[in-house]
Design a protein around this motif. Structure first.
Motif, PDB file in Angstrom:
ATOM      1  N   SER A  56       0.811  -1.210   0.000  1.00 23.49           N
ATOM      2  CA  SER A  56       0.000   0.000   0.000  1.00 23.49           C
ATOM      3  C   SER A  56       0.848   1.264   0.000  1.00 23.49           C
ATOM      4  CB  SER A  56      -0.889  -0.001   1.253  1.00 23.49           C
ATOM      5  OG  SER A  56      -1.533   1.239   1.423  1.00 23.49           O
ATOM      6  N   ALA A  57       0.296   2.328  -0.592  1.00 24.15           N
ATOM      7  CA  ALA A  57       0.908   3.657  -0.475  1.00 24.15           C
ATOM      8  C   ALA A  57       0.601   4.281   0.874  1.00 24.15           C
ATOM      9  CB  ALA A  57       0.412   4.571  -1.595  1.00 24.15           C
ATOM     10  N   ALA A  58      -0.307   3.676   1.639  1.00 22.01           N
ATOM     11  CA  ALA A  58      -0.558   3.995   3.047  1.00 22.01           C
ATOM     12  C   ALA A  58      -0.921   5.453   3.282  1.00 22.01           C
ATOM     13  CB  ALA A  58       0.636   3.595   3.908  1.00 22.01           C
ATOM     14  N   LEU A  93      -2.249   6.075  15.221  1.00 23.01           N
ATOM     15  CA  LEU A  93      -0.875   6.157  14.720  1.00 23.01           C
ATOM     16  C   LEU A  93      -0.043   7.124  15.552  1.00 23.01           C
ATOM     17  CD1 LEU A  93      -1.660   6.188  10.901  1.00 23.01           C
ATOM     18  CD2 LEU A  93      -0.602   4.317  12.175  1.00 23.01           C
ATOM     19  N   ARG A  94      -0.631   8.255  15.914  1.00 23.20           N
ATOM     20  CA  ARG A  94       0.101   9.199  16.767  1.00 23.20           C
ATOM     21  C   ARG A  94       0.440   8.564  18.111  1.00 23.20           C
ATOM     22  NH1 ARG A  94      -4.466  12.782  15.555  1.00 23.20           N
ATOM     23  NH2 ARG A  94      -4.013  14.048  13.721  1.00 23.20           N
ATOM     24  N   GLY A  95      -0.482   7.769  18.628  1.00 29.99           N
ATOM     25  CA  GLY A  95      -0.266   7.155  19.929  1.00 29.99           C
ATOM     26  C   GLY A  95       0.829   6.110  19.930  1.00 29.99           C
ATOM     27  N   LEU A 118       4.381   8.765  10.711  1.00 31.34           N
ATOM     28  CA  LEU A 118       3.188   9.472  10.250  1.00 31.34           C
ATOM     29  C   LEU A 118       3.561  10.881   9.822  1.00 31.34           C
ATOM     30  CD1 LEU A 118       0.143   9.766   9.859  1.00 31.34           C
ATOM     31  CD2 LEU A 118      -0.036  10.356  12.285  1.00 31.34           C
ATOM     32  N   ARG A 119       3.319  11.176   8.559  1.00 28.93           N
ATOM     33  CA  ARG A 119       3.607  12.500   8.012  1.00 28.93           C
ATOM     34  C   ARG A 119       2.291  13.176   7.663  1.00 28.93           C
ATOM     35  NH1 ARG A 119       8.257  12.453   3.537  1.00 28.93           N
ATOM     36  NH2 ARG A 119       7.651  14.661   3.651  1.00 28.93           N
ATOM     37  N   GLU A 120       1.909  14.140   8.461  1.00 28.90           N
ATOM     38  CA  GLU A 120       0.631  14.826   8.267  1.00 28.90           C
ATOM     39  C   GLU A 120       0.809  16.020   7.335  1.00 28.90           C
ATOM     40  OE1 GLU A 120      -2.082  15.008  11.721  1.00 28.90           O
ATOM     41  OE2 GLU A 120      -0.432  14.116  12.864  1.00 28.90           O
ATOM     42  N   GLU A 121       1.114  15.714   6.093  1.00 28.94           N
ATOM     43  CA  GLU A 121       1.329  16.755   5.081  1.00 28.94           C
ATOM     44  C   GLU A 121       0.043  17.105   4.337  1.00 28.94           C
ATOM     45  OE1 GLU A 121       4.034  18.272   5.053  1.00 28.94           O
ATOM     46  OE2 GLU A 121       5.630  16.926   5.721  1.00 28.94           O
ATOM     47  N   GLY A 122      -1.023  16.329   4.553  1.00 28.40           N
ATOM     48  CA  GLY A 122      -2.305  16.641   3.947  1.00 28.40           C
ATOM     49  C   GLY A 122      -2.549  15.952   2.618  1.00 28.40           C
ATOM     50  N   TRP A 161       0.444  10.341   5.205  1.00 28.48           N
ATOM     51  CA  TRP A 161       0.789   8.942   4.949  1.00 28.48           C
ATOM     52  C   TRP A 161       1.677   8.436   6.076  1.00 28.48           C
ATOM     53  CZ3 TRP A 161       1.993  13.106   1.952  1.00 28.48           C
ATOM     54  CH2 TRP A 161       3.330  13.516   1.906  1.00 28.48           C
ATOM     55  N   PHE A 162       1.877   7.102   6.100  1.00 31.24           N
ATOM     56  CA  PHE A 162       2.593   6.483   7.214  1.00 31.24           C
ATOM     57  C   PHE A 162       3.227   5.185   6.743  1.00 31.24           C
ATOM     58  CE2 PHE A 162      -1.752   5.027   7.160  1.00 31.24           C
ATOM     59  CZ  PHE A 162      -1.681   3.682   7.438  1.00 31.24           C
ATOM     60  N   ASP A 163       3.898   4.503   7.670  1.00 29.15           N
ATOM     61  CA  ASP A 163       4.577   3.248   7.364  1.00 29.15           C
ATOM     62  C   ASP A 163       3.625   2.086   7.648  1.00 29.15           C
ATOM     63  OD1 ASP A 163       6.121   0.946   7.296  1.00 29.15           O
ATOM     64  OD2 ASP A 163       7.839   1.841   8.321  1.00 29.15           O
ATOM     65  N   PRO A 164       3.062   1.434   6.616  1.00 28.53           N
ATOM     66  CA  PRO A 164       2.080   0.371   6.869  1.00 28.53           C
ATOM     67  C   PRO A 164       2.711  -0.873   7.483  1.00 28.53           C
ATOM     68  CG  PRO A 164       2.608   0.463   4.536  1.00 28.53           C
ATOM     69  CD  PRO A 164       3.301   1.642   5.177  1.00 28.53           C
ATOM     70  N   TRP A 165       3.978  -1.130   7.148  1.00 24.44           N
ATOM     71  CA  TRP A 165       4.649  -2.295   7.710  1.00 24.44           C
ATOM     72  C   TRP A 165       4.845  -2.120   9.213  1.00 24.44           C
ATOM     73  CZ3 TRP A 165       5.276  -7.128   6.596  1.00 24.44           C
ATOM     74  CH2 TRP A 165       6.207  -7.884   7.300  1.00 24.44           C
ATOM     75  N   ALA A 166       5.178  -0.917   9.634  1.00 26.99           N
ATOM     76  CA  ALA A 166       5.337  -0.653  11.062  1.00 26.99           C
ATOM     77  C   ALA A 166       4.013  -0.838  11.781  1.00 26.99           C
ATOM     78  CB  ALA A 166       5.879   0.757  11.288  1.00 26.99           C
ATOM     79  N   MET A 167       2.909  -0.382  11.172  1.00 25.71           N
ATOM     80  CA  MET A 167       1.603  -0.545  11.796  1.00 25.71           C
ATOM     81  C   MET A 167       1.246  -2.017  11.935  1.00 25.71           C
ATOM     82  SD  MET A 167      -2.155   0.974  10.734  1.00 25.71           S
ATOM     83  CE  MET A 167      -2.544  -0.361   9.596  1.00 25.71           C
TER      84      MET A 167
END
Length: 381
Positions: free
Chosen positions: A47-49, A71-73, A80-84, A143-149
């Motif tokens: 995924s592009a996550a 994700l923040r927690g 997690l990059r909250e760039e919009g 977006w974020f790291d799906p593997w980490a999640m």
């Protein structure tokens, strides 16, 4: 005898269900069946996550907000990059974008409406000549790291006693209005009191023997990674009026676009990237929208599968009517990874408490499928 839960699919959805069952103190036995523990071809890993609050339905906005909080927690390892999400619009669509932004903000999101002048001032690299404006999430999007999640959810589940079994489910068995077990390809049978179907694009065949017509199909999507003479710091994910999406990745960018309908049929084991799609459909639109990308260098391409709900491009979550101990968690149609925490929590609540206790996920339930009453999602790519 304690209750037994069998979860089919150990990627984001299945592992989130297991994780939240553990967190909620479920006292029974939980087994997750996963055919490929490497997750090499799992939709989660490919995924592009992205995570966004810009959906057509308030419930999906709320699911995304919970996903962002989750994700923040977890902390920095999720990256997690909250760039919009910058969702662009022409004149014909701007009224709809504005109306949806009002709904999204009323549901707890933080979405700003931009006109053409705003776009040009804020994003100097953007060609806004044929645009009327757009919308962007000021928080809770990116977006974020799906593997980490996935790794975190799986680890938490295993720490709580969840068993992960390598195996391939062949069918779900049932009689007298209840699911009784799962048959694996090697002949093993797993009896269960609850069965959670979280097998993604492989879900539909598993309930066929029950007479359940699940409208979930494979849809291959190709992603492309490239570099261009443009700095990507602070750049949001861009969703264009042509249908392409693009976002920063490392020192470069990744992007994709849907194939034309006549080429949008794929076999379950087809993971070959659609290389022709780049020159035929994607690059011309990118070069028009972001002129600096007229010159770029393609580094690689990969393909993964959407679990597309062909009725309305939305998830199917919750119990079946005839087999109430069969719980769906599938059909997310490309926006599943961001909704995995909310969906997993909801399914765990249903098993533990007999109903939803946080978000009411009933609008995404089986009833609408049975009644052919779609809950359409407009922004699917």
């Amino acid at each position: 005898m304690s209750e037994r839960v069998v979860i089919l699919g150990g990627a984001a959805m299945g592992s989130m269900v297991a994780r939240f069952l553990v967190e909620q103190g479920f006292p029974g036995e939980i087994t997750v069946v996963e055919r490929d523990p490497s997750y090499e071809r799992a939709s989660t890993a490919l995924s592009a996550a992205g995570i966004r609050t810009q959906f057509d339905t308030p419930l999906l906005v709320e699911m995304s907000l919970f996903g962002a909080d989750y994700l923040r927690g977890i902390g920095p390892k999720m990256a997690l990059r909250e760039e919009g999400y910058l969702v662009l619009s022409d004149a014909a669509g701007m009224e709809t974008r504005t109306r949806l932004a009002d709904m999204q903000n009323a549901s707890g999101a933080n979405v700003a409406v931009l006109d053409r002048s705003d776009l040009s001032k804020r994003f100097g690299w953007l060609n806004a000549d044929d645009l009327a404006g757009g919308t962007i999430g000021l928080s809770g999007e990116g977006w974020f790291d799906p593997w980490a999640m996935l790794s975190e959810a799986r680890a938490r589940a295993r720490e709580g006693g969840v068993s992960y079994l390598r195996g391939e489910a062949r069918s779900i068995e049932g009689r007298d209005g209840a699911v009784t077990g799962v048959a694996l390809a090697d002949g093993t049978r797993l009896p269960c009191d609850w069965c959670v179907l979280a097998a993604g694009a492989l879900s539909a065949p598993l309930v066929a023997d029950l007479g359940v017509a699940l409208p979930v199909a494979h849809k291959k999507r190709t992603g492309f990674a490239f570099r261009a003479p443009l700095r990507n710091e602070g750049m949001p994910l861009v969703f264009d009026i042509s249908g392409f999406w693009l976002r920063p990745e490392g020192q470069g960018f990744i992007a994709g676009i849907q194939p034309p309908p006549e080429r949008d049929t794929h076999a379950p084991d087809d993971f070959e990237p659609d290389h022709d799609l780049f020159l035929e459909a994607l690059w011309p639109h990118i070069a028009h929208r972001i002129p600096a990308m007229e010159e770029l260098r393609l580094d690689r391409a990969w393909a993964g599968h959407y679990e597309m709900n062909t009725l309305d491009q939305n998830a199917i979550i919750g119990p079946h009517d005839v087999f109430p101990n069969l719980l769906f968690c599938t059909g997310f149609s490309g926006h599943g990874v961001q909704h995995a925490p909310a969906a997993g929590r909801g399914i765990a609540e249903w098993i533990q408490c007999g109903g939803y206790r946080s978000l009411d996920l009933a609008p995404l339930g089986w009833e609408r499928i049975r009644e052919n009453r779609p809950l359409h999602e407009g922004m699917v790519y």
